[in-house]
Design a protein around this motif. Structure first.
Motif, PDB file in Angstrom:
ATOM      1  N   SER A   6       0.733  -1.292   0.050  1.00  0.00           N
ATOM      2  CA  SER A   6      -0.117  -0.130   0.089  1.00  0.00           C
ATOM      3  C   SER A   6       0.806   1.246  -0.041  1.00  0.00           C
ATOM      4  O   SER A   6       2.329   1.188   0.413  1.00  0.00           O
ATOM      5  CB  SER A   6      -0.885   0.058   1.216  1.00  0.00           C
ATOM      6  OG  SER A   6      -0.321   0.091   2.393  1.00  0.00           O
ATOM      7  N   ALA A  38      -8.823   2.342   3.844  1.00  0.00           N
ATOM      8  CA  ALA A  38      -8.092   1.714   2.592  1.00  0.00           C
ATOM      9  C   ALA A  38      -8.852   1.709   1.566  1.00  0.00           C
ATOM     10  O   ALA A  38     -10.327   1.535   1.793  1.00  0.00           O
ATOM     11  CB  ALA A  38      -7.483   0.390   3.183  1.00  0.00           C
ATOM     12  N   LYS A  46      -2.884  -1.072  -2.415  1.00  0.00           N
ATOM     13  CA  LYS A  46      -4.168  -0.196  -1.690  1.00  0.00           C
ATOM     14  C   LYS A  46      -3.622   1.176  -1.601  1.00  0.00           C
ATOM     15  O   LYS A  46      -2.220   1.590  -1.358  1.00  0.00           O
ATOM     16  CB  LYS A  46      -4.571  -0.907  -0.571  1.00  0.00           C
ATOM     17  CG  LYS A  46      -5.015  -1.949  -0.538  1.00  0.00           C
ATOM     18  CD  LYS A  46      -5.194  -2.797   0.864  1.00  0.00           C
ATOM     19  CE  LYS A  46      -5.959  -4.018   0.954  1.00  0.00           C
ATOM     20  NZ  LYS A  46      -5.228  -5.163   0.534  1.00  0.00           N
ATOM     21  N   THR A  48      -3.954   3.803   1.352  1.00  0.00           N
ATOM     22  CA  THR A  48      -4.572   3.745   2.849  1.00  0.00           C
ATOM     23  C   THR A  48      -4.402   5.099   3.136  1.00  0.00           C
ATOM     24  O   THR A  48      -3.442   6.089   2.682  1.00  0.00           O
ATOM     25  CB  THR A  48      -3.648   2.926   3.714  1.00  0.00           C
ATOM     26  OG1 THR A  48      -2.200   3.197   3.853  1.00  0.00           O
ATOM     27  CG2 THR A  48      -3.939   1.654   3.239  1.00  0.00           C
TER      28      THR A  48
END
Length: 120
Positions: A6, A38, A46, A48
């Motif tokens: 992420s 997220a 991802k 976040t």
């Protein structure tokens, strides 16, 4: 070997940022705690959102220092995305311009993080 899970963006208000990313990317971010959210962004990556008031450990770094750079496969899709975002009221630091790597525009989220969209 390493993989990226992420990108963490520091934000001043996680709900405002969730609303922005939901609108921009037609997705529904997941609120994981009152100060952390997220959203699935790309294969196995991802974005976040972490509220700056709740960083562990504390940090003096504030939001707005990041640029996400995303290619779009063709000019037609690129133009459509720009028009869609403009109609949704998304703010732009730079509207469509030609550059050495093709056409690009830069949107900004509520904390000033830049989202550069480009195509050839």
């Amino acid at each position: 070997m390493f993989t990226i899970d992420s990108f963490v963006l520091y934000v001043s208000d996680v709900q405002d940022s969730m609303d922005f990313y939901a609108k921009a990317f037609d997705c529904e971010p997941s609120l994981l705690s009152p100060t952390f959210a997220a959203l699935d962004f790309a294969d196995n990556v991802k974005i976040t959102l972490k509220q700056t008031t709740d960083l562990t450990p504390k940090s003096e770094v504030k939001g707005g220092g990041t640029e996400l750079s995303m290619p779009i496969a063709d000019k037609e899709t690129f133009d459509k995305l720009f028009s869609t975002w403009k109609s949704k009221g998304i703010e732009f630091a730079q509207e469509i311009e030609a550059s050495v790597f093709g056409f690009n525009f830069v949107a900004v989220d509520p904390d000033g993080h830049r989202i550069r969209i480009f195509t050839h």
